[in-house]
Design an enzyme around this catalytic site. Structure first.
Site, PDB file in Angstrom:
ATOM      1  N   CYS A   1      -6.777  -1.599  31.114  1.00 56.97           N
ATOM      2  CA  CYS A   1      -5.978  -2.361  30.148  1.00 56.97           C
ATOM      3  C   CYS A   1      -6.853  -2.796  28.966  1.00 56.97           C
ATOM      4  O   CYS A   1      -8.040  -3.089  29.115  1.00 56.97           O
ATOM      5  CB  CYS A   1      -5.407  -3.576  30.887  1.00 56.97           C
ATOM      6  SG  CYS A   1      -4.932  -4.933  29.822  1.00 56.97           S
TER       7      CYS A   1
ATOM      8  N   CYS B   1      -2.773  -2.954  20.893  1.00 56.29           N
ATOM      9  CA  CYS B   1      -1.716  -3.375  19.971  1.00 56.29           C
ATOM     10  C   CYS B   1      -2.296  -4.499  19.113  1.00 56.29           C
ATOM     11  O   CYS B   1      -2.889  -5.440  19.640  1.00 56.29           O
ATOM     12  CB  CYS B   1      -0.503  -3.875  20.766  1.00 56.29           C
ATOM     13  SG  CYS B   1       0.646  -4.826  19.759  1.00 56.29           S
TER      14      CYS B   1
ATOM     15  N   CYS C   1       4.833   1.678   4.019  1.00 53.84           N
ATOM     16  CA  CYS C   1       6.198   1.600   4.558  1.00 53.84           C
ATOM     17  C   CYS C   1       7.073   2.690   3.951  1.00 53.84           C
ATOM     18  O   CYS C   1       7.935   3.244   4.629  1.00 53.84           O
ATOM     19  CB  CYS C   1       6.787   0.210   4.321  1.00 53.84           C
ATOM     20  SG  CYS C   1       6.006  -1.052   5.334  1.00 53.84           S
TER      21      CYS C   1
ATOM     22  N   CYS D   1       3.334  -2.748  10.552  1.00 53.04           N
ATOM     23  CA  CYS D   1       2.357  -2.202   9.603  1.00 53.04           C
ATOM     24  C   CYS D   1       2.035  -0.771  10.034  1.00 53.04           C
ATOM     25  O   CYS D   1       1.102  -0.541  10.744  1.00 53.04           O
ATOM     26  CB  CYS D   1       1.093  -3.069   9.594  1.00 53.04           C
ATOM     27  SG  CYS D   1      -0.056  -2.685   8.276  1.00 53.04           S
TER      28      CYS D   1
ATOM     29  N   CYS E   1       1.237  -6.199  14.980  1.00 55.05           N
ATOM     30  CA  CYS E   1       1.587  -6.103  13.556  1.00 55.05           C
ATOM     31  C   CYS E   1       3.008  -6.556  13.251  1.00 55.05           C
ATOM     32  O   CYS E   1       3.367  -6.657  12.081  1.00 55.05           O
ATOM     33  CB  CYS E   1       1.347  -4.683  13.040  1.00 55.05           C
ATOM     34  SG  CYS E   1       2.562  -3.480  13.580  1.00 55.05           S
TER      35      CYS E   1
ATOM     36  N   HIS F   1       3.886  -6.192  26.192  1.00 53.25           N
ATOM     37  CA  HIS F   1       3.170  -6.335  27.453  1.00 53.25           C
ATOM     38  C   HIS F   1       4.071  -6.027  28.661  1.00 53.25           C
ATOM     39  O   HIS F   1       3.611  -5.480  29.666  1.00 53.25           O
ATOM     40  CB  HIS F   1       2.683  -7.783  27.517  1.00 53.25           C
ATOM     41  CG  HIS F   1       1.754  -8.113  28.635  1.00 53.25           C
ATOM     42  ND1 HIS F   1       0.570  -7.458  28.846  1.00 53.25           N
ATOM     43  CD2 HIS F   1       1.831  -9.071  29.596  1.00 53.25           C
ATOM     44  CE1 HIS F   1      -0.055  -7.996  29.874  1.00 53.25           C
ATOM     45  NE2 HIS F   1       0.697  -8.969  30.356  1.00 53.25           N
TER      46      HIS F   1
ATOM     47  N   CYS G   1       4.463  -2.066  28.859  1.00 53.49           N
ATOM     48  CA  CYS G   1       3.269  -1.268  28.580  1.00 53.49           C
ATOM     49  C   CYS G   1       2.902  -0.416  29.806  1.00 53.49           C
ATOM     50  O   CYS G   1       2.912  -0.910  30.928  1.00 53.49           O
ATOM     51  CB  CYS G   1       2.108  -2.209  28.236  1.00 53.49           C
ATOM     52  SG  CYS G   1       0.567  -1.324  27.972  1.00 53.49           S
TER      53      CYS G   1
ATOM     54  N   CYS H   1       8.096  -0.623  20.385  1.00 50.73           N
ATOM     55  CA  CYS H   1       7.131   0.488  20.262  1.00 50.73           C
ATOM     56  C   CYS H   1       6.945   1.286  21.563  1.00 50.73           C
ATOM     57  O   CYS H   1       6.882   2.513  21.511  1.00 50.73           O
ATOM     58  CB  CYS H   1       5.771  -0.019  19.785  1.00 50.73           C
ATOM     59  SG  CYS H   1       5.804  -0.687  18.127  1.00 50.73           S
TER      60      CYS H   1
ATOM     61  N   CYS I   1       0.837  -1.209   0.000  1.00 51.60           N
ATOM     62  CA  CYS I   1       0.000   0.000   0.000  1.00 51.60           C
ATOM     63  C   CYS I   1       0.864   1.249   0.000  1.00 51.60           C
ATOM     64  O   CYS I   1       0.341   2.358   0.075  1.00 51.60           O
ATOM     65  CB  CYS I   1      -0.921   0.005   1.218  1.00 51.60           C
ATOM     66  SG  CYS I   1      -0.009   0.156   2.773  1.00 51.60           S
TER      67      CYS I   1
ATOM     68  N   CYS J   1       0.340   3.154  19.545  1.00 54.36           N
ATOM     69  CA  CYS J   1      -1.030   2.621  19.535  1.00 54.36           C
ATOM     70  C   CYS J   1      -1.689   2.703  20.909  1.00 54.36           C
ATOM     71  O   CYS J   1      -2.793   3.232  21.050  1.00 54.36           O
ATOM     72  CB  CYS J   1      -1.014   1.177  19.033  1.00 54.36           C
ATOM     73  SG  CYS J   1      -0.282   1.020  17.392  1.00 54.36           S
TER      74      CYS J   1
ATOM     75  N   CYS K   1      -6.115  -6.726  22.617  1.00 58.61           N
ATOM     76  CA  CYS K   1      -4.700  -6.325  22.619  1.00 58.61           C
ATOM     77  C   CYS K   1      -3.795  -7.552  22.488  1.00 58.61           C
ATOM     78  O   CYS K   1      -3.939  -8.533  23.209  1.00 58.61           O
ATOM     79  CB  CYS K   1      -4.356  -5.564  23.891  1.00 58.61           C
ATOM     80  SG  CYS K   1      -2.660  -4.957  23.853  1.00 58.61           S
TER      81      CYS K   1
ATOM     82  N   CYS L   1       3.904  -7.243   5.272  1.00 56.07           N
ATOM     83  CA  CYS L   1       3.532  -7.946   4.036  1.00 56.07           C
ATOM     84  C   CYS L   1       4.757  -8.606   3.406  1.00 56.07           C
ATOM     85  O   CYS L   1       4.707  -9.764   3.005  1.00 56.07           O
ATOM     86  CB  CYS L   1       2.879  -6.976   3.055  1.00 56.07           C
ATOM     87  SG  CYS L   1       1.492  -6.099   3.774  1.00 56.07           S
TER      88      CYS L   1
HETATM   89  S1  SF4 Z   1      -2.933  -2.876  27.087  1.00 50.02           S
HETATM   90 FE1  SF4 Z   1      -2.132  -4.740  26.083  1.00 50.02          FE
HETATM   91  S2  SF4 Z   1       0.077  -4.658  26.352  1.00 50.02           S
HETATM   92 FE2  SF4 Z   1      -0.801  -3.170  27.764  1.00 50.02          FE
HETATM   93  S3  SF4 Z   1      -1.033  -4.339  29.688  1.00 50.02           S
HETATM   94 FE3  SF4 Z   1      -2.969  -4.521  28.599  1.00 50.02          FE
HETATM   95  S4  SF4 Z   1      -2.773  -6.450  27.439  1.00 50.02           S
HETATM   96 FE4  SF4 Z   1      -0.707  -5.832  28.062  1.00 50.02          FE
HETATM   97  S1  SF4 Z   2       2.004  -1.221  19.225  1.00 44.01           S
HETATM   98 FE1  SF4 Z   2       1.594  -3.203  18.228  1.00 44.01          FE
HETATM   99  S2  SF4 Z   2       0.173  -2.734  16.522  1.00 44.01           S
HETATM  100 FE2  SF4 Z   2       1.112  -0.799  17.201  1.00 44.01          FE
HETATM  101  S3  SF4 Z   2       2.873  -0.540  15.833  1.00 44.01           S
HETATM  102 FE3  SF4 Z   2       3.639  -1.543  17.697  1.00 44.01          FE
HETATM  103  S4  SF4 Z   2       3.539  -3.761  17.258  1.00 44.01           S
HETATM  104 FE4  SF4 Z   2       2.288  -2.709  15.700  1.00 44.01          FE
END
Ligand code: SF4
Ligand code: SF4
Length: 366
Positions: free
Chosen positions: A256, A290, A53, A194, A293, A233, A236, A271, A50, A283, A262, A156
Protein backbone atom coordinates in the site's frame (compact mmCIF):
# COMPACT_ATOMS: atom_id res chain seq x y z
CA UNK A 1 -19.18 39.35 -56.75
CA UNK A 2 -15.87 40.00 -55.05
CA UNK A 3 -15.38 38.90 -51.50
CA UNK A 4 -13.00 40.85 -49.30
CA UNK A 5 -10.43 38.93 -47.29
CA UNK A 6 -12.02 40.12 -44.08
CA UNK A 7 -15.54 39.05 -45.01
CA UNK A 8 -14.20 35.68 -46.27
CA UNK A 9 -12.39 35.13 -42.96
CA UNK A 10 -15.44 36.22 -41.03
CA UNK A 11 -17.74 33.85 -42.90
CA UNK A 12 -15.29 30.94 -42.61
CA UNK A 13 -14.58 31.56 -38.97
CA UNK A 14 -18.27 31.89 -38.18
CA UNK A 15 -18.70 28.47 -39.74
CA UNK A 16 -16.05 26.83 -37.70
CA UNK A 17 -15.82 29.25 -34.79
CA UNK A 18 -14.95 27.13 -31.87
CA UNK A 19 -14.26 23.90 -33.72
CA UNK A 20 -17.24 23.67 -35.96
CA UNK A 21 -19.43 25.20 -33.35
CA UNK A 22 -20.96 27.21 -36.09
CA UNK A 23 -22.30 24.17 -37.95
CA UNK A 24 -25.68 25.13 -36.61
CA UNK A 25 -25.24 28.64 -38.00
CA UNK A 26 -25.72 27.18 -41.45
CA UNK A 27 -29.20 28.48 -42.49
CA UNK A 28 -30.23 25.17 -44.12
CA UNK A 29 -29.21 23.11 -41.13
CA UNK A 30 -30.78 25.65 -38.82
CA UNK A 31 -34.08 25.24 -40.68
CA UNK A 32 -33.83 21.46 -40.59
CA UNK A 33 -33.20 21.44 -36.86
CA UNK A 34 -35.54 24.31 -35.98
CA UNK A 35 -38.02 23.24 -33.37
CA UNK A 36 -36.37 19.82 -33.03
CA UNK A 37 -33.08 20.65 -31.41
CA UNK A 38 -32.53 23.12 -28.62
CA UNK A 39 -29.07 24.65 -28.70
CA UNK A 40 -27.33 25.94 -25.59
CA UNK A 41 -24.23 28.06 -26.25
CA UNK A 42 -21.23 27.34 -24.05
CA UNK A 43 -18.57 29.94 -23.28
CA UNK A 44 -15.36 28.32 -22.02
CA UNK A 45 -13.22 30.86 -20.18
CA UNK A 46 -9.61 29.85 -19.52
CA UNK A 47 -8.21 31.82 -16.60
CA UNK A 48 -5.13 30.80 -14.54
CA UNK A 49 -4.88 27.38 -16.20
CA UNK A 50 -2.37 25.03 -17.83
CA UNK A 51 -5.03 23.88 -20.37
CA UNK A 52 -4.76 20.34 -18.93
CA UNK A 53 -8.52 20.18 -18.41
CA UNK A 54 -9.12 21.10 -22.07
CA UNK A 55 -6.69 18.39 -23.13
CA UNK A 56 -8.45 15.91 -20.84
CA UNK A 57 -11.81 16.82 -22.38
CA UNK A 58 -10.37 16.09 -25.83
CA UNK A 59 -9.78 12.54 -24.51
CA UNK A 60 -13.50 11.93 -24.10
CA UNK A 61 -14.21 8.56 -25.69
CA UNK A 62 -17.87 7.84 -25.08
CA UNK A 63 -19.20 10.14 -26.37
CA UNK A 64 -16.26 11.23 -28.48
CA UNK A 65 -15.26 14.89 -28.33
CA UNK A 66 -16.62 15.69 -31.80
CA UNK A 67 -19.98 14.28 -30.72
CA UNK A 68 -19.93 16.52 -27.63
CA UNK A 69 -19.07 19.55 -29.70
CA UNK A 70 -21.05 18.91 -32.85
CA UNK A 71 -23.84 16.41 -32.19
CA UNK A 72 -26.70 16.31 -29.77
CA UNK A 73 -25.42 15.57 -26.26
CA UNK A 74 -28.94 14.30 -25.53
CA UNK A 75 -31.75 13.76 -28.04
CA UNK A 76 -32.97 17.22 -28.94
CA UNK A 77 -30.24 18.97 -26.89
CA UNK A 78 -27.18 20.39 -28.56
CA UNK A 79 -24.39 22.51 -27.10
CA UNK A 80 -22.67 25.06 -29.24
CA UNK A 81 -19.16 25.75 -27.97
CA UNK A 82 -19.24 29.40 -28.92
CA UNK A 83 -15.90 30.26 -27.36
CA UNK A 84 -13.06 27.94 -26.40
CA UNK A 85 -9.61 29.56 -26.59
CA UNK A 86 -7.70 26.28 -27.04
CA UNK A 87 -9.68 24.56 -29.78
CA UNK A 88 -11.59 27.26 -31.63
CA UNK A 89 -10.47 28.08 -35.15
CA UNK A 90 -11.23 31.79 -34.90
CA UNK A 91 -8.78 34.12 -33.21
CA UNK A 92 -8.40 37.77 -32.24
CA UNK A 93 -11.37 40.03 -32.91
CA UNK A 94 -13.42 37.28 -34.55
CA UNK A 95 -13.09 35.05 -31.52
CA UNK A 96 -14.21 37.83 -29.20
CA UNK A 97 -17.18 38.53 -31.48
CA UNK A 98 -18.19 34.86 -31.11
CA UNK A 99 -18.11 35.28 -27.32
CA UNK A 100 -20.11 38.50 -27.36
CA UNK A 101 -22.74 37.00 -29.69
CA UNK A 102 -23.14 33.97 -27.40
CA UNK A 103 -23.60 36.06 -24.27
CA UNK A 104 -26.70 37.65 -25.78
CA UNK A 105 -28.39 34.24 -25.45
CA UNK A 106 -29.06 31.83 -22.58
CA UNK A 107 -25.60 30.33 -22.22
CA UNK A 108 -23.62 28.01 -19.94
CA UNK A 109 -20.32 29.34 -18.61
CA UNK A 110 -17.38 26.98 -18.10
CA UNK A 111 -14.35 28.26 -16.21
CA UNK A 112 -10.99 26.47 -16.46
CA UNK A 113 -8.24 27.64 -14.12
CA UNK A 114 -8.11 29.83 -11.04
CA UNK A 115 -9.38 33.41 -11.04
CA UNK A 116 -6.24 35.56 -10.83
CA UNK A 117 -7.28 38.62 -8.85
CA UNK A 118 -3.79 40.00 -8.05
CA UNK A 119 -2.37 43.08 -9.82
CA UNK A 120 -5.92 44.20 -10.64
CA UNK A 121 -6.41 40.97 -12.62
CA UNK A 122 -3.59 41.81 -15.05
CA UNK A 123 -1.99 38.34 -14.64
CA UNK A 124 -4.59 36.97 -17.06
CA UNK A 125 -6.08 38.85 -20.00
CA UNK A 126 -8.40 37.38 -22.63
CA UNK A 127 -8.83 39.45 -25.77
CA UNK A 128 -8.89 43.23 -26.09
CA UNK A 129 -11.30 46.14 -26.02
CA UNK A 130 -10.23 49.34 -27.82
CA UNK A 131 -6.63 48.23 -27.80
CA UNK A 132 -6.53 47.30 -24.11
CA UNK A 133 -6.43 43.79 -22.66
CA UNK A 134 -9.58 42.58 -20.89
CA UNK A 135 -8.81 40.66 -17.71
CA UNK A 136 -10.42 37.30 -16.91
CA UNK A 137 -11.79 39.00 -13.76
CA UNK A 138 -13.62 41.56 -15.95
CA UNK A 139 -14.99 38.79 -18.20
CA UNK A 140 -16.19 36.84 -15.17
CA UNK A 141 -17.85 39.89 -13.59
CA UNK A 142 -19.75 40.45 -16.84
CA UNK A 143 -20.56 36.84 -17.80
CA UNK A 144 -21.21 35.10 -14.46
CA UNK A 145 -24.42 36.97 -13.49
CA UNK A 146 -25.94 36.35 -16.96
CA UNK A 147 -25.08 32.62 -17.26
CA UNK A 148 -27.73 29.91 -16.75
CA UNK A 149 -25.17 27.99 -14.68
CA UNK A 150 -21.41 27.87 -14.23
CA UNK A 151 -19.20 24.78 -14.32
CA UNK A 152 -15.80 25.17 -12.65
CA UNK A 153 -13.66 22.51 -14.36
CA UNK A 154 -10.56 21.23 -12.57
CA UNK A 155 -9.04 21.83 -9.16
CA UNK A 156 -7.84 25.35 -9.97
CA UNK A 157 -11.27 26.67 -10.98
CA UNK A 158 -12.97 24.80 -8.13
CA UNK A 159 -10.75 25.72 -5.19
CA UNK A 160 -7.66 27.59 -6.47
CA UNK A 161 -5.49 24.48 -6.99
CA UNK A 162 -1.82 24.82 -7.88
CA UNK A 163 -1.93 28.59 -8.70
CA UNK A 164 -3.22 29.19 -5.15
CA UNK A 165 -0.42 27.15 -3.55
CA UNK A 166 1.80 28.74 -0.93
CA UNK A 167 2.81 32.40 -1.64
CA UNK A 168 0.10 32.86 -4.29
CA UNK A 169 1.49 36.10 -5.78
CA UNK A 170 -1.24 36.24 -8.47
CA UNK A 171 -4.05 36.27 -5.89
CA UNK A 172 -5.52 33.03 -7.29
CA UNK A 173 -9.00 32.08 -6.10
CA UNK A 174 -11.50 29.38 -6.89
CA UNK A 175 -14.63 30.49 -8.77
CA UNK A 176 -16.87 29.95 -5.72
CA UNK A 177 -14.67 32.20 -3.59
CA UNK A 178 -14.69 34.87 -6.31
CA UNK A 179 -18.48 34.74 -6.85
CA UNK A 180 -19.07 35.00 -3.11
CA UNK A 181 -16.85 38.08 -2.83
CA UNK A 182 -18.67 39.66 -5.79
CA UNK A 183 -22.13 38.75 -4.48
CA UNK A 184 -23.00 36.71 -7.61
CA UNK A 185 -25.49 33.91 -6.93
CA UNK A 186 -25.50 32.01 -10.26
CA UNK A 187 -25.66 28.21 -9.68
CA UNK A 188 -22.16 26.74 -9.68
CA UNK A 189 -21.04 23.11 -10.09
CA UNK A 190 -17.46 22.26 -9.06
CA UNK A 191 -15.68 19.51 -10.98
CA UNK A 192 -12.30 19.32 -9.21
CA UNK A 193 -9.51 17.08 -10.48
CA UNK A 194 -6.06 17.70 -11.90
CA UNK A 195 -7.14 17.31 -14.64
CA UNK A 196 -10.93 16.98 -14.73
CA UNK A 197 -12.09 13.56 -15.94
CA UNK A 198 -13.81 13.94 -19.36
CA UNK A 199 -16.76 11.83 -18.17
CA UNK A 200 -17.32 14.12 -15.17
CA UNK A 201 -17.60 17.08 -17.52
CA UNK A 202 -19.76 15.41 -20.17
CA UNK A 203 -22.04 13.83 -17.52
CA UNK A 204 -22.51 17.19 -15.78
CA UNK A 205 -23.18 18.94 -19.09
CA UNK A 206 -25.82 16.34 -19.99
CA UNK A 207 -27.46 16.61 -16.54
CA UNK A 208 -27.57 20.41 -16.84
CA UNK A 209 -29.17 20.22 -20.28
CA UNK A 210 -31.67 17.66 -19.05
CA UNK A 211 -32.79 19.12 -15.75
CA UNK A 212 -30.83 22.29 -14.99
CA UNK A 213 -28.64 22.84 -11.92
CA UNK A 214 -31.32 21.58 -9.51
CA UNK A 215 -31.10 18.13 -11.12
CA UNK A 216 -27.53 17.73 -9.85
CA UNK A 217 -27.09 16.72 -6.23
CA UNK A 218 -23.88 18.24 -4.87
CA UNK A 219 -21.91 17.68 -1.66
CA UNK A 220 -20.70 20.30 0.83
CA UNK A 221 -17.82 21.20 -1.51
CA UNK A 222 -20.10 21.79 -4.50
CA UNK A 223 -19.18 18.51 -6.29
CA UNK A 224 -21.79 16.28 -7.99
CA UNK A 225 -22.32 13.31 -5.70
CA UNK A 226 -22.71 11.02 -8.72
CA UNK A 227 -18.95 11.30 -9.36
CA UNK A 228 -17.44 12.27 -5.98
CA UNK A 229 -19.34 10.19 -3.41
CA UNK A 230 -17.03 7.26 -2.65
CA UNK A 231 -13.70 7.31 -0.80
CA UNK A 232 -10.83 6.10 -2.99
CA UNK A 233 -9.46 4.15 -0.01
CA UNK A 234 -12.67 2.07 0.21
CA UNK A 235 -12.39 0.98 -3.41
CA UNK A 236 -8.62 0.69 -3.78
CA UNK A 237 -7.14 -2.63 -5.00
CA UNK A 238 -4.37 -2.18 -2.39
CA UNK A 239 -6.79 -1.87 0.53
CA UNK A 240 -6.04 -5.48 1.59
CA UNK A 241 -2.36 -4.59 1.87
CA UNK A 242 -3.21 -1.54 3.98
CA UNK A 243 -5.30 -3.70 6.34
CA UNK A 244 -2.43 -6.20 6.69
CA UNK A 245 0.11 -3.43 7.38
CA UNK A 246 2.11 -4.09 4.22
CA UNK A 247 3.38 -0.68 3.13
CA UNK A 248 5.76 0.38 0.35
CA UNK A 249 8.72 2.19 1.96
CA UNK A 250 9.95 3.73 -1.27
CA UNK A 251 8.74 4.09 -4.85
CA UNK A 252 8.90 0.75 -6.65
CA UNK A 253 8.21 -1.33 -3.50
CA UNK A 254 5.27 -3.69 -3.20
CA UNK A 255 2.47 -2.74 -0.80
CA UNK A 256 0.00 0.00 0.00
CA UNK A 257 1.22 3.51 -0.88
CA UNK A 258 0.05 5.17 2.34
CA UNK A 259 3.56 5.94 3.63
CA UNK A 260 4.48 7.53 0.29
CA UNK A 261 1.80 10.15 0.86
CA UNK A 262 -1.32 8.49 -0.55
CA UNK A 263 -4.37 10.70 0.10
CA UNK A 264 -6.82 7.93 -0.85
CA UNK A 265 -8.15 7.73 2.74
CA UNK A 266 -9.46 11.33 2.56
CA UNK A 267 -10.21 11.68 -1.17
CA UNK A 268 -13.57 11.23 -2.86
CA UNK A 269 -13.88 10.36 -6.55
CA UNK A 270 -14.76 7.40 -8.75
CA UNK A 271 -11.20 7.02 -10.14
CA UNK A 272 -10.87 3.33 -9.05
CA UNK A 273 -13.96 2.36 -11.09
CA UNK A 274 -13.82 4.83 -13.96
CA UNK A 275 -10.02 4.97 -14.39
CA UNK A 276 -8.41 7.27 -16.97
CA UNK A 277 -7.46 7.27 -20.66
CA UNK A 278 -10.58 5.39 -21.65
CA UNK A 279 -10.54 3.10 -18.61
CA UNK A 280 -6.93 1.95 -19.16
CA UNK A 281 -5.31 2.92 -15.87
CA UNK A 282 -5.26 5.32 -12.95
CA UNK A 283 -2.75 6.74 -10.44
CA UNK A 284 -2.60 3.77 -8.05
CA UNK A 285 -2.52 1.19 -10.88
CA UNK A 286 0.62 3.05 -11.96
CA UNK A 287 2.10 2.64 -8.46
CA UNK A 288 1.79 6.34 -7.64
CA UNK A 289 -0.06 7.52 -4.53
CA UNK A 290 -3.36 9.30 -5.00
CA UNK A 291 -2.54 12.98 -4.49
CA UNK A 292 -6.06 13.93 -3.50
CA UNK A 293 -6.50 16.18 -6.52
CA UNK A 294 -10.29 16.31 -6.12
CA UNK A 295 -10.15 17.74 -2.58
CA UNK A 296 -10.25 21.44 -1.60
CA UNK A 297 -6.88 21.17 0.22
CA UNK A 298 -5.01 20.06 -2.92
CA UNK A 299 -2.04 20.57 -3.46
CA UNK A 300 -1.58 20.60 0.35
CA UNK A 301 0.41 22.98 2.49
CA UNK A 302 3.53 20.81 3.05
CA UNK A 303 4.02 18.36 0.26
CA UNK A 304 1.83 16.16 -1.90
CA UNK A 305 3.97 13.20 -0.78
CA UNK A 306 3.67 13.86 2.97
CA UNK A 307 1.83 10.94 4.65
CA UNK A 308 -1.47 11.84 6.27
CA UNK A 309 -1.51 11.81 10.06
CA UNK A 310 -2.81 8.37 11.20
CA UNK A 311 -5.77 9.98 12.99
CA UNK A 312 -7.30 10.87 9.62
CA UNK A 313 -7.35 7.19 8.62
CA UNK A 314 -10.12 4.93 9.92
CA UNK A 315 -8.32 1.89 11.27
CA UNK A 316 -9.75 -1.60 10.82
CA UNK A 317 -10.52 -3.64 13.98
CA UNK A 318 -7.11 -5.35 14.01
CA UNK A 319 -5.02 -2.36 13.07
CA UNK A 320 -1.33 -3.00 12.57
CA UNK A 321 1.24 -0.45 13.73
CA UNK A 322 1.64 1.38 10.44
CA UNK A 323 4.92 3.03 11.28
CA UNK A 324 6.74 -0.22 12.08
CA UNK A 325 9.13 -1.34 9.38
CA UNK A 326 8.20 -5.01 9.10
CA UNK A 327 11.19 -5.87 6.93
CA UNK A 328 13.80 -4.95 9.56
CA UNK A 329 15.65 -7.91 11.20
CA UNK A 330 14.43 -8.72 14.76
CA UNK A 331 16.21 -6.60 17.34
CA UNK A 332 17.55 -8.93 20.08
CA UNK A 333 17.22 -6.53 22.97
CA UNK A 334 17.84 -7.80 26.53
CA UNK A 335 14.10 -8.50 26.78
CA UNK A 336 14.22 -10.76 23.75
CA UNK A 337 17.39 -12.36 25.10
CA UNK A 338 15.74 -13.04 28.48
CA UNK A 339 12.75 -14.58 26.73
CA UNK A 340 15.06 -16.64 24.59
CA UNK A 341 16.91 -17.73 27.78
CA UNK A 342 13.70 -18.82 29.50
CA UNK A 343 12.58 -20.67 26.39
CA UNK A 344 16.02 -22.29 26.17
CA UNK A 345 15.85 -23.32 29.84
CA UNK A 346 12.43 -24.93 29.39
CA UNK A 347 13.60 -26.84 26.33
CA UNK A 348 16.79 -27.90 28.15
CA UNK A 349 14.82 -29.18 31.16
CA UNK A 350 12.58 -31.22 28.87
CA UNK A 351 15.55 -32.80 27.11
CA UNK A 352 17.28 -33.52 30.42
CA UNK A 353 14.05 -35.03 31.80
CA UNK A 354 13.82 -37.36 28.82
CA UNK A 355 17.47 -38.27 29.20
CA UNK A 356 16.88 -39.01 32.90
CA UNK A 357 13.81 -41.15 32.10
CA UNK A 358 15.86 -43.10 29.60
CA UNK A 359 18.58 -43.72 32.15
CA UNK A 360 16.15 -45.07 34.81
CA UNK A 361 14.56 -47.29 32.19
CA UNK A 362 17.94 -48.56 31.19
CA UNK A 363 18.71 -49.28 34.89
CA UNK A 364 15.43 -51.28 35.27
CA UNK A 365 16.40 -53.36 32.21
CA UNK A 366 19.75 -54.05 33.81
S1 SF4 B 1 -2.77 2.87 -1.73
FE1 SF4 B 1 -3.83 4.65 -0.81
S2 SF4 B 1 -5.99 4.34 -1.26
FE2 SF4 B 1 -4.97 2.39 -1.64
S3 SF4 B 1 -5.18 1.29 0.33
FE3 SF4 B 1 -3.22 2.36 0.40
S4 SF4 B 1 -3.70 4.31 1.43
FE4 SF4 B 1 -5.64 3.44 0.74
S1 SF4 C 1 -6.46 8.84 -8.03
FE1 SF4 C 1 -6.37 10.69 -6.73
S2 SF4 C 1 -4.73 11.97 -7.63
FE2 SF4 C 1 -5.31 10.41 -9.15
S3 SF4 C 1 -6.83 11.45 -10.43
FE3 SF4 C 1 -7.97 10.30 -8.86
S4 SF4 C 1 -8.29 11.77 -7.17
FE4 SF4 C 1 -6.70 12.64 -8.52
Amino acid sequence: MSVSRRSFLKTSAAGVAALGLGVFDNPMLKKAFAGAVQETPVIWLAAGACSGCSVSLLNSLAPRIEEVLLDQVLPGKHTGFAFHPTVMAASGELAMEAMHAAEQRQFLLVVEGAVLTGFDGRCCEIGERQGHGVTSVEHLRRLAPKAKAIIAVGSCASYGGVPKANMNPSGAQGVAEFLKAEGIATPLINLPGCAVHPDWFVGTLAALLLGGPKAIEVDADGRPRMFYRKLIHDNCPLRGQFDQGRFAQKFGDEGCLYKLGCKGPVTRSNCPEKKWNGGVSWCIDNRHPCQGCTEPDYPYADSMWQPLPPKTVTPPAAYPPIFTDRRKPVDLTPGYAALAGIAGGVMGAKVLGKKKERTQDDERKD
